[in-house]
Design an enzyme around this catalytic site. Structure first.
Site, short mmCIF file in Angstrom:
data_model
loop_
_atom_site.label_atom_id
_atom_site.label_comp_id
_atom_site.label_asym_id
_atom_site.label_seq_id
_atom_site.Cartn_x
_atom_site.Cartn_y
_atom_site.Cartn_z
N ARG A 194 5.00 -12.31 18.51
CA ARG A 194 6.81 -11.85 17.32
C ARG A 194 6.15 -10.62 17.67
NH1 ARG A 194 5.34 -8.67 12.95
NH2 ARG A 194 3.06 -8.50 11.90
N GLU A 221 -4.65 0.30 1.59
CA GLU A 221 -5.38 -1.10 2.11
C GLU A 221 -6.83 -1.11 1.49
OE1 GLU A 221 -3.48 -3.50 3.01
OE2 GLU A 221 -1.64 -2.29 4.16
N SER A 263 1.23 -0.59 -0.26
CA SER A 263 0.20 -0.22 0.39
C SER A 263 0.82 1.75 0.25
CB SER A 263 -0.79 -0.12 1.63
OG SER A 263 -0.30 -0.12 2.42
N HIS A 264 2.33 1.24 -0.22
CA HIS A 264 2.96 2.05 0.37
C HIS A 264 3.93 1.86 -0.96
CE1 HIS A 264 0.89 2.67 3.54
NE2 HIS A 264 0.44 4.53 3.22
N ASP A 268 4.39 0.59 13.46
CA ASP A 268 3.85 1.38 12.54
C ASP A 268 2.83 1.61 12.11
OD1 ASP A 268 3.50 3.37 10.63
OD2 ASP A 268 5.11 2.58 9.23
P1 NDP Z 1 -1.04 -2.93 10.66
O1 NDP Z 1 -1.99 -3.18 10.78
O2 NDP Z 1 -0.58 -4.21 8.75
O3 NDP Z 1 -0.09 -3.15 11.38
C1 NDP Z 1 0.37 -2.31 12.31
C2 NDP Z 1 1.42 -2.95 12.65
O4 NDP Z 1 1.63 -3.79 14.22
C3 NDP Z 1 2.97 -3.16 12.42
O5 NDP Z 1 4.03 -2.53 13.07
C4 NDP Z 1 2.60 -4.51 12.68
O6 NDP Z 1 4.04 -5.28 12.08
C5 NDP Z 1 2.46 -4.93 13.57
N1 NDP Z 1 1.82 -5.91 14.22
C6 NDP Z 1 0.84 -6.61 13.36
N2 NDP Z 1 0.29 -7.77 13.58
C7 NDP Z 1 0.99 -7.86 14.73
C8 NDP Z 1 1.23 -9.35 15.69
N3 NDP Z 1 0.53 -10.20 14.90
N4 NDP Z 1 2.07 -9.11 16.32
C9 NDP Z 1 2.32 -7.96 16.93
N5 NDP Z 1 2.70 -6.49 15.74
C10 NDP Z 1 2.16 -6.87 14.83
O7 NDP Z 1 -1.05 -1.21 9.34
P2 NDP Z 1 -1.48 -0.36 9.16
O8 NDP Z 1 -2.85 -0.45 8.33
O9 NDP Z 1 -2.44 0.23 10.53
O10 NDP Z 1 -0.57 1.21 8.58
C11 NDP Z 1 0.33 0.80 7.85
C12 NDP Z 1 0.86 1.77 7.68
O11 NDP Z 1 0.11 2.86 5.82
C13 NDP Z 1 1.95 1.71 8.72
O12 NDP Z 1 3.39 1.68 7.87
C14 NDP Z 1 1.16 2.95 8.10
O13 NDP Z 1 2.74 4.36 8.84
C15 NDP Z 1 0.90 3.99 6.82
N6 NDP Z 1 0.04 5.11 6.76
C16 NDP Z 1 0.32 6.19 6.28
C17 NDP Z 1 -0.31 7.17 6.67
C18 NDP Z 1 0.03 8.45 5.33
O14 NDP Z 1 -0.58 9.87 5.44
N7 NDP Z 1 1.59 8.75 5.02
C19 NDP Z 1 -1.46 6.97 6.78
C20 NDP Z 1 -2.01 6.18 7.40
C21 NDP Z 1 -0.89 4.52 7.57
P3 NDP Z 1 4.82 -6.16 10.74
O15 NDP Z 1 4.98 -4.93 10.02
O16 NDP Z 1 5.62 -6.80 10.86
O17 NDP Z 1 3.67 -6.87 10.62
#
Ligand code: NDP
Length: 334
Positions: free
Chosen positions: A302, A187, A46-47, A177
């Site tokens: 994790r 997403e 998505s990014h 993040d």
């Molecule tokens: P997710 O819900 O996919 O994940 C959020 C965080 O939770 C990640 O760090 C992920 O680590 C962690 N995580 C997920 N599952 C587990 C688990 N079972 N145990 C421990 N940690 C876990 O992300 P979002 O959909 O909320 O956001 C996605 C991206 O979108 C982000 O990078 C955000 O910066 C970006 N974004 C940017 C915007 C902008 O304006 N520039 C606006 C909104 C979002 P892992 O990555 O390892 O799965």
């Protein structure tokens, strides 16, 4: 879905060529491509290249300055600011990284505001650039209204992500993040493009009814994660990146935007902390490792960030796969 395979360097070259062809100078194009391809490398589609059409749209409409020259200034002993010159965030962040790290090391803690930028990427990229210097770091940014406030049924907050990172010796940092919405809007856009349904509770339609249809959520709005608690964090982020630093809140960014599909103008706040300066008489990094070890002893756990960093091994050898339709669209920008 037909897909096309690219190596990371092919994907990077393609992104740089497209950005330069559409109005970026080499320095800005390379910074944006570095960030976009880091997302592809970690399989955060998505990014990644998915964002390239939005970047191109904002260059073509003249909204964003593809030749931006970010300027750094010090507002207080441990408060720095970068004016991004109406360019994309990655070059402003590159300008910010070393001075912020140095200021945090000198003072124990330092903050950086970024103004006059267009942020269209994931936040862990800027966090990792600070954790690799032994610092703990946080980042916040806003967007345009896409999330309902607590009690409301219309978009008001941006998806307002926040990220936090803790450095680890000889291994990737712990970084979470996350959007303050149930999901990043990108997403939901990808789910709509690929014909998937959403899990329950992600968003509501334009009439305020719960739906798992991604297009209905895009026409309606996302919900904050954790109900009113996530909404309060979204509100905090609006205050940090708007009133605190003199940039636009999400509702103001939307009102000023030309809606070309690219990122609106807004701000970002980074905070860097030196764990060696906060009074822990033992090694704070070793202390953190005890926490991580104790946590990971439980089955099913994790650390946040592990999925992404594991993906690096895969994409380094196998490259990335993007939809043929996205590749065709990107080629049409050349
Ligand atoms: P997710 O819900 O996919 O994940 C959020 C965080 O939770 C990640 O760090 C992920 O680590 C962690 N995580 C997920 N599952 C587990 C688990 N079972 N145990 C421990 N940690 C876990 O992300 P979002 O959909 O909320 O956001 C996605 C991206 O979108 C982000 O990078 C955000 O910066 C970006 N974004 C940017 C915007 C902008 O304006 N520039 C606006 C909104 C979002 P892992 O990555 O390892 O799965």
């Amino acid at each position: 879905m037909n897909e096309i395979n690219l190596s990371l360097s092919q994907a990077h070259d393609l992104a740089v060529r497209v950005l330069i062809h559409n109005g970026c100078n080499s320095e800005n194009a390379t910074s944006v491509a570095d960030t976009m391809i880091a997302a592809e490398r970690d399989i955060c589609h998505s990014h990644g290249l998915f964002r390239l059409p939005g970047y191109v749209a904002s260059l073509r409409s003249g909204k964003v300055n593809g030749n931006a020259k970010p300027r750094l200034e010090r507002l207080a002993p441990s408060v720095l600011r970068v004016d991004g010159d109406n360019g994309y965030a990655p070059l402003a962040l590159k300008t910010a990284r070393d001075p912020l790290a140095q200021c945090a090391t000198e003072n124990g803690i330092a903050a950086m505001s970024l103004i006059n930028i267009h942020h269209f990427s994931a936040l862990w990229v800027e966090i990792e650039s600070l954790t690799e210097k032994g610092l703990c770091a946080m980042a916040f940014t806003a967007y345009t209204p896409s999330v309902a406030p607590a009690g409301g049924t219309k978009p008001f907050y941006g998806t307002n992500p926040m990220a936090f990172g803790w450095p680890r010796a000889n291994q990737p940092p712990m970084v979470f993040d996350q959007a303050t919405a149930t999901q990043a809007r990108g997403e939901v856009m990808i789910a709509a493009r690929d014909g998937h349904t959403l899990p329950p509770g992600v968003g509501i339609d334009a009439r305020g009814n719960p739906t798992n249809d991604p297009q209905d959520v895009l026409d309606g709005c996302l919900l904050p994660f954790g109900g009113y608690k996530g909404a309060s964090i979204a509100l905090m982020i609006e205050l940090l990146v708007g009133p605190l630093i003199g940039e636009r809140c999400s509702f103001e960014a939307e009102a000023a935007d030309n809606h070309d599909g690219g990122p609106p103008r807004g701000g970002e706040v980074l905070i860097a902390i030196d764990p060696r300066r906060f009074g822990n008489t033992e090694d704070p990094y070793a202390h953190a490792e005890r926490l991580f070890t104790a946590l990971l002893e439980m089955d099913g756990t994790r650390l946040p960030g592990d999925r992404r960093t594991r993906n690096r091994e895969k994409t380094a050898t196998e490259g990335i796969a993007i939809p043929q339709s996205l590749h065709d669209r990107i080629q049409s920008f050349l």
